[in-house]
Design a protein around this motif. Sequence first.
Motif, short mmCIF file in Angstrom:
data_model
loop_
_atom_site.label_atom_id
_atom_site.label_comp_id
_atom_site.label_asym_id
_atom_site.label_seq_id
_atom_site.Cartn_x
_atom_site.Cartn_y
_atom_site.Cartn_z
N VAL A 186 0.86 -1.18 0.00
CA VAL A 186 0.00 0.00 0.00
C VAL A 186 0.89 1.23 0.00
O VAL A 186 1.98 1.23 0.59
N GLU A 187 0.43 2.26 -0.68
CA GLU A 187 1.19 3.49 -0.80
C GLU A 187 0.56 4.55 0.10
O GLU A 187 -0.65 4.80 0.02
N LEU A 188 1.37 5.15 0.95
CA LEU A 188 0.86 6.21 1.81
C LEU A 188 0.68 7.49 1.01
O LEU A 188 1.52 7.86 0.20
N THR A 189 -0.43 8.16 1.26
CA THR A 189 -0.63 9.49 0.69
C THR A 189 0.22 10.49 1.50
O THR A 189 0.76 10.14 2.56
N PRO A 190 0.37 11.72 1.03
CA PRO A 190 1.07 12.72 1.85
C PRO A 190 0.47 12.84 3.24
O PRO A 190 1.20 12.98 4.23
N SER A 191 -0.86 12.77 3.34
CA SER A 191 -1.50 12.82 4.66
C SER A 191 -1.14 11.60 5.48
O SER A 191 -0.94 11.68 6.69
N GLY A 192 -1.06 10.44 4.82
CA GLY A 192 -0.68 9.22 5.52
C GLY A 192 0.75 9.28 6.03
O GLY A 192 1.04 8.81 7.15
N GLN A 193 1.65 9.84 5.23
CA GLN A 193 3.04 9.94 5.65
C GLN A 193 3.21 10.85 6.86
O GLN A 193 4.15 10.69 7.64
N ALA A 194 2.26 11.78 7.03
CA ALA A 194 2.33 12.70 8.16
C ALA A 194 1.50 12.22 9.35
O ALA A 194 1.55 12.84 10.42
N ASP A 195 0.77 11.12 9.18
CA ASP A 195 -0.14 10.66 10.23
C ASP A 195 0.58 9.81 11.27
O ASP A 195 1.41 8.96 10.90
N PRO A 196 0.27 9.99 12.54
CA PRO A 196 0.93 9.19 13.59
C PRO A 196 0.73 7.68 13.42
O PRO A 196 1.54 6.90 13.88
N LEU A 197 -0.36 7.26 12.75
CA LEU A 197 -0.60 5.84 12.57
C LEU A 197 0.54 5.17 11.80
O LEU A 197 0.85 4.00 12.02
N PHE A 198 1.16 5.93 10.90
CA PHE A 198 2.23 5.39 10.07
C PHE A 198 3.59 5.99 10.42
O PHE A 198 4.51 5.98 9.59
N GLN A 199 3.72 6.45 11.63
CA GLN A 199 4.98 7.04 12.10
C GLN A 199 6.13 6.04 11.91
O GLN A 199 6.03 4.87 12.25
N GLY A 200 7.24 6.52 11.35
CA GLY A 200 8.43 5.70 11.22
C GLY A 200 8.39 4.70 10.08
O GLY A 200 9.21 3.77 10.05
N MET A 201 7.50 4.88 9.11
CA MET A 201 7.37 3.92 8.01
C MET A 201 7.72 4.56 6.68
O MET A 201 7.59 5.77 6.50
N PRO A 202 8.15 3.73 5.70
CA PRO A 202 8.39 4.25 4.36
C PRO A 202 7.07 4.58 3.67
O PRO A 202 5.99 4.25 4.17
N SER A 203 7.14 5.19 2.51
CA SER A 203 5.92 5.60 1.80
C SER A 203 5.20 4.40 1.19
O SER A 203 4.00 4.47 0.91
N SER A 204 5.91 3.28 0.99
CA SER A 204 5.30 2.05 0.49
C SER A 204 5.47 0.97 1.55
O SER A 204 6.59 0.70 1.99
N VAL A 205 4.36 0.38 1.98
CA VAL A 205 4.38 -0.54 3.12
C VAL A 205 3.78 -1.89 2.70
O VAL A 205 2.70 -1.94 2.09
N ALA A 206 4.46 -2.98 3.03
CA ALA A 206 3.91 -4.32 2.80
C ALA A 206 2.99 -4.70 3.95
O ALA A 206 3.34 -4.54 5.13
N PRO A 252 -15.43 2.60 -1.74
CA PRO A 252 -14.97 3.14 -3.03
C PRO A 252 -14.56 4.60 -2.99
O PRO A 252 -13.70 5.04 -3.75
N GLU A 253 -15.20 5.37 -2.12
CA GLU A 253 -14.91 6.80 -2.00
C GLU A 253 -14.85 7.18 -0.52
O GLU A 253 -15.63 6.65 0.29
N PRO A 254 -13.95 8.08 -0.14
CA PRO A 254 -13.91 8.49 1.27
C PRO A 254 -15.16 9.26 1.66
O PRO A 254 -15.61 10.14 0.90
N PRO A 255 -15.77 8.94 2.78
CA PRO A 255 -16.92 9.72 3.23
C PRO A 255 -16.53 11.19 3.43
O PRO A 255 -15.37 11.51 3.68
N GLU A 256 -17.51 12.05 3.32
CA GLU A 256 -17.26 13.48 3.49
C GLU A 256 -16.64 13.74 4.86
O GLU A 256 -17.08 13.19 5.88
N GLY A 257 -15.60 14.55 4.89
CA GLY A 257 -14.95 14.91 6.14
C GLY A 257 -13.85 13.95 6.57
O GLY A 257 -13.25 14.15 7.62
N THR A 258 -13.59 12.92 5.76
CA THR A 258 -12.52 11.98 6.09
C THR A 258 -11.34 12.20 5.16
O THR A 258 -11.45 12.88 4.14
N VAL A 259 -10.20 11.62 5.52
CA VAL A 259 -8.96 11.82 4.75
C VAL A 259 -8.36 10.46 4.41
O VAL A 259 -8.19 9.61 5.30
#
Length: 245
Positions: A124-144, A154-161
């Motif tokens: 999975v590829e982290l988005t810029p928001s994902g790369q800045a999110d604490p959930l993915f702290q310390g991880m590369p931009s592509s994660v197995a 299929p689509e993010p609900p309104e107000g989500t990232v």
Amino acid sequence: MKNVLLLKAGEAAASVRLSVGDYDRWFLQTLGLSGYRFDILHAHQGAKLPGDATGYDAVMMTGSPLSVTRLEPWMERAAALMVDAAERNIPVLGVCFGHQLLAHAYGGCVVRNPLGREIGTVQVELTPSGQADPLFQGMPSSVAVQATHEDIVPEPPEGTVVLAGNANTAVQALAFRPCSRGVQFHPEVQPDAMRALIQARAERLEAEATARGVPPGERVPRLLAGITPTPYGRQILVNFLEYFT
């Protein structure tokens, strides 16, 4: 000691449970019990849920063979509990089915993936928001990670990232609220469990593959050969419990 409410949303196939245990066990084994206390509620069996999650440091929900596209009353009750917890700033993490149920609760939809089932070790590829999110702290931009699902958001609900995605599933991780997250993949699943899941579904996986033009007998061996360790899975769970609680 952090108190975690783990909502169990279903059961693995009997052959899987016999060889590697069930969904709740995978969370406990991957995280370890040091520093954490888990209350496990079998939500899918109609277990009585607390009125709210006050007193817990976090709420987590497992995956399930069931589908949010076929809603049942217990699903609505569990969704309401998770949303209430998030609105009270109690951290919430939904995994696979739990991710989809949160998306439904926040006004999104859940559908069968037109690209077919995703199963095995995937990137999975982290988005810029994902790369800045604490959930993915310390991880590369592509994660197995390990994955197994037929349904998607299929689509993010309104107000989500959107925090992560890939070619099969554009919404692999979501930030619903400041302390509420969902991941479509399975950070709790270890290679032995993924192997058991693939073997338990071998006949169905082969049938799906041949229907899409893959030569008979190719898909399952390829999936099994592609299983690799996914140490960032555990880190995602640890990050959630350490950075959000």
